[in-house]
Design an enzyme around this catalytic site. Structure first.
Site, short mmCIF file in Angstrom:
data_model
loop_
_atom_site.label_atom_id
_atom_site.label_comp_id
_atom_site.label_asym_id
_atom_site.label_seq_id
_atom_site.Cartn_x
_atom_site.Cartn_y
_atom_site.Cartn_z
CG ASP A 47 -85.73 14.21 -7.19
OD1 ASP A 47 -85.50 14.88 -7.77
OD2 ASP A 47 -85.84 12.90 -7.74
CD GLU A 48 -89.00 11.46 -1.08
OE1 GLU A 48 -89.38 11.67 -1.12
OE2 GLU A 48 -87.79 10.37 -1.15
CB THR A 49 -83.44 16.42 2.09
OG1 THR A 49 -82.92 17.31 0.60
CG2 THR A 49 -82.38 16.07 2.98
#
Length: 293
Positions: A47-49
């Site tokens: 979902d997020e990095t």
């Protein structure tokens, strides 16, 4: 990219490995271009990095840039908990107070190698919302509406909070296209049990490139605002959010809300665990960026 970079994937607020909201943390990311960061985030497919960089202000312990699969995100509060735990667990920061720098803003947390906590102090903005369009966006009706106000609230980005009856949480079916078309980037559907002080919840967030998020730190803070508007805050009120079970990624957010003794403003706290799931090295030759899918 001239040398391999260590990375790990953690499950923010997961009750076990495999639970919570998946977050990739790329350590020692100095020297990576924006194009390389975008490419890496797209390949990791979480979902997020977060890319961890040296701070540019004396108070900060680290700086981050945050990417979703659609590009760079202006927000860093949601991922701050998992990033802080990863930095302490890897020995890059000591336990205790850590200060994240993101886009010129500083965010203070308390962290060790297992969990982290973030606190925000208001007054936060609040806006009343008509429940009808929100119910329709997830296939629910007026009979599914629960007790309490329907609000847009939060510290930072405003989230749309829709209290519903207990059975309606699992019955919600978001129309992602309709949400996007109506300018509704997110919808937090939850049932509040005032006796147990537990919110059973789901978050749909197509505006943030996340169809459904199993856990979100910023919403723990926003729900504290909702409890303030409900009139359920007396001194310090501890509560919990249970989320992600229907996705097979069970999560628990440990929250509290009260009144700051110095300013009299609302003070909300959210924290939890960030179990480590994967570790590895990234080695992407610069010529590959923009050439691979």
């Amino acid at each position: 990219m001239t040398s391999p970079r260590d990375y790990e994937v953690v499950g923010m607020f997961g009750v076990r490995a495999g639970g919570g909201s998946p977050l990739a943390v790329v350590h020692d990311a100095e020297g990576l271009s924006t194009g390389e960061m975008e490419w890496i985030a797209g390949r990791l497919r979480v979902d997020e990095t977060v890319f961890v960089l040296p701070p540019t202000v004396p108070r900060a312990t680290h700086r981050v840039r945050v990417f979703t699969r659609r590009g760079e995100s202006p927000f860093g509060g949601h991922s701050a908990v998992g990033t802080a735990v990863a930095l302490v667990r890897s020995g890059r920061l000591p336990s205790g107070r850590v200060v994240q720098e993101r886009g010129g803003k500083l965010l203070e947390l308390e962290a060790d190698g297992e969990r982290a906590t973030v606190t925000a102090t208001g007054p936060p903005p609040v806006a009343a919302l008509a429940p009808g369009p929100l119910l329709a966006a997830v296939g629910l009706t007026a009979g599914d509406l629960g007790e309490g106000p329907v609000l847009a609230a939060g510290f930072g980005p405003l989230f749309h909070l829709l209290p519903v009856r207990e059975k309606a949480v699992g019955a919600a079916r978001p129309d992602v296209a309709a949400m996007s078309g109506s300018g509704l980037p997110d919808l937090f559907v939850f049932h509040w049990d005032g006796t147990a002080r537990i919110a059973t919840a789901r978050l749909f967030a197509p505006g943030y490139a996340i169809d459904e998020d199993p856990a979100c730190a910023s919403l723990g803070l926003a729900l504290g605002v909702w409890l303030g508007e409900l009139g359920a805050v007396d001194g310090r009120t501890d509560f919990r959010i249970e989320q992600g079970a229907g996705m097979g990624r069970p999560a628990e957010l440990e929250c509290a809300v009260g009144v700051d003794p110095d300013s009299g403003a609302l003070r909300a706290t959210v924290g939890g665990r960030a179990p480590q799931e994967l570790t590895g090295e990234l080695a992407v030759p610069p010529a590959a960026v923009g050439q691979l899918p």
